[in-house]
Design an enzyme around this catalytic site. Structure first.
Site, mmCIF file in Angstrom:
data_model
loop_
_atom_site.group_PDB
_atom_site.id
_atom_site.type_symbol
_atom_site.label_atom_id
_atom_site.label_comp_id
_atom_site.label_asym_id
_atom_site.label_seq_id
_atom_site.Cartn_x
_atom_site.Cartn_y
_atom_site.Cartn_z
ATOM 1 N N CYS B 248 0.861 -1.185 0.000
ATOM 2 C CA CYS B 248 0.000 0.000 0.000
ATOM 3 C C CYS B 248 0.891 1.226 0.000
ATOM 4 O O CYS B 248 1.726 1.397 -0.878
ATOM 5 C CB CYS B 248 -0.988 -0.021 1.155
ATOM 6 S SG CYS B 248 -0.253 -0.079 2.792
ATOM 7 N N ARG B 253 -2.325 -0.722 5.466
ATOM 8 C CA ARG B 253 -3.539 -1.230 4.815
ATOM 9 C C ARG B 253 -3.258 -2.594 4.191
ATOM 10 O O ARG B 253 -4.126 -3.458 4.141
ATOM 11 C CB ARG B 253 -4.022 -0.241 3.742
ATOM 12 C CG ARG B 253 -4.695 0.986 4.292
ATOM 13 C CD ARG B 253 -4.975 1.997 3.192
ATOM 14 N NE ARG B 253 -3.758 2.671 2.730
ATOM 15 C CZ ARG B 253 -3.721 3.534 1.699
ATOM 16 N NH1 ARG B 253 -4.821 3.803 1.021
ATOM 17 N NH2 ARG B 253 -2.597 4.119 1.360
#
Lengths: 151, 301
Positions: B248, B253
């Site tokens: 990410c 994430r």
């Protein structure tokens, strides 16, 4: 002799806040930031339904919005909103709202841009998160400059 | 001592490793049980102080899991000191939860896994779901007796990818979990997040775009197995046996997606590239693709 404001003079309001943080051991500074977070003053009702009067602080990871007023005597008032789920950002906003409100335009503009670095939160909060407060201060000063009456 | 798995949820039973998740109901009934430690890990460093699950300790990704100088995680000694100070033993069951649909909780779980902490689970739905269900929250400070967590060196070889690993991996499945705007190159950070930390925008060639939030159900928990299979196997084309790397912006994430691929869908070889876009997008002469298409592996000479 007239005392001249220099570019690096910290107003008493912010100096006091800085000292409050620095007097505490590092481990207790977060708790003080939380107190500031809880004390973020409510925005006056004249702002209700007027989201356009606010500027978003994009440097912050949470949705925080600020508004600046400069009255006829060139005194600054700052308001801010930030969600309860973002207490760190709320704390930053509260420090600036309490520290900048009531200052003259000249006093507010003289606040060093790196004030957030001086309050002893670098390690407790992390530099990345602190940069949100730096962004908030920069945006506040930009608005103050734009809204001042005297030149 | 570890705590039994949560077998109460039919949804969990479908996952490759049902024991990696617990429900709020299961956790509430076991708070304070010996061998169980609840850990809160949030994006906001102060959120825990505003109220946390009774008895939970806080682990902050930035100030505690990261090395303060080098862009890396703490070493074995640092991790042992951290967990000892939190009162966690090597054989404790650790249940992690946090804000933002467990982004940072998944990140912490991934870091705990680098050190081989065996029994580490997530509270499905994280902090928000716990609160939405009306479960207890307290500002009472948690006091846990210090433990002697052993010094175990971090093993990055299986779960973590470095930039050079990603370069060597090109041609194998890559999952980009950022927003579509970050993927196609119109932004370097998520909408509503500061633009920071990368000099170029776009994605790693051949990476498929599957934003992390697609794994999240309406109630904030993970989607059921069949829906996850439809997204990651049918749509993104992942298949068993292939090595997979997720990335990410800074690796948080993608820890969430890593958890889904590794523990919920059972892909064996999944690594998280924590350098992610803040490294790739600033590195000199690495290939980058802009636009909505994954693009091709650049020719090697």
């Amino acid at each position: 002799m007239i005392e001249r404001m220099t570019e690096t003079t910290l107003p008493a309001s912010l100096a006091e806040i800085r000292d409050e943080f620095l007097e505490l051991p590092e481990s207790e500074r977060l708790q003080l930031l939380l107190e500031f977070s809880n004390e973020l003053p409510a925005v006056p009702s004249r702002y209700d339904g007027h989201q356009e009067l606010f500027e978003q602080v994009l440097e912050c990871q949470s949705p925080v919005f600020i508004a600046i007023e400069v009255d006829d005597d060139d005194r600054v008032a700052m308001f801010a909103t930030a969600p309860r789920e973002a207490p760190t950002t709320r704390g930053f906003a509260s420090i600036l709202v309490q520290g900048l409100s009531g200052l003259t335009v000249d006093e507010a503009l003289a606040v060093p841009d790196d004030f957030p670095e001086s309050i002893g939160l670098r390690r407790a909060v992390s530099p990345l998160r602190l940069s949100g407060m730096t962004g908030m201060l920069a945006r506040a000063k930009r608005q103050i400059r734009a809204k001042r009456h005297s030149s | 001592m570890t705590v039994e798995f949560d077998t109460s949820s039919p949804k969990f039973a479908e996952y490759a490793e049902p024991g990696r998740l617990v429900t709020g109901e299961w956790l509430e009934a076991r708070l304070g049980q010996p061998g169980l430690v609840v850990v809160e890990s949030d994006e906001d460093v102060l959120l825990y102080e505003t109220g946390h699950i009774p008895g939970a300790v806080k682990v902050d990704w930035h100030t505690e899991l990261n090395d303060p100088v080098v862009r890396d995680y703490v070493d074995g000694k640092g991790f042992a000191e951290l967990l000892s100070s939190k009162g966690i033993s090597r054989d404790d069951t650790v249940v992690i939860y946090g804000d933002k649909n467990n982004w940072w909780a998944a990140y912490a779980l991934w870091v705990f896994s680098l050190f081989g902490h065996e029994d580490v689970r997530l509270l499905d739905g994280g902090r928000d779901k716990w609160i939405a269900e009306g479960r207890p929250i307290t500002t009472e400070p948690t006091v846990r007796e210090r433990t002697e967590y052993p010094v175990v060196e971090r093993d990055d070889s299986l779960l973590r990818a470095y930039k050079d690993d990603v370069l060597a991996h090109l041609g194998n499945p890559l999952i980009d979990v950022r927003s579509p705007e970050e993927y196609n190159g119109s932004r370097t950070s998520a909408p509503a997040y500061p633009e920071e930390g990368a000099l170029r925008a776009g994605h790693i060639p051949t990476a498929k775009s599957v934003p992390w939030a697609r794994a999240v159900a309406e109630d904030g928990g993970f989607k059921p197995r069949a829906e996850l299979d439809a997204i990651y196997r049918d749509e993104a084309g992942l298949s068993d046996g292939e090595p997979i790397i997720a990335y990410c912006r800074i690796g948080e994430r993608s820890s969430h997606t890593w958890f889904v691929l590794k523990h919920l869908l059972g892909f064996e070889n999944v690594r998280n590239y924590d350098g992610s876009w803040t490294e790739w997008g600033s590195a000199v002469r690495v290939p980058i693709v802009t636009g909505d298409d994954p693009g091709e592996v650049p020719g090697r000479s």
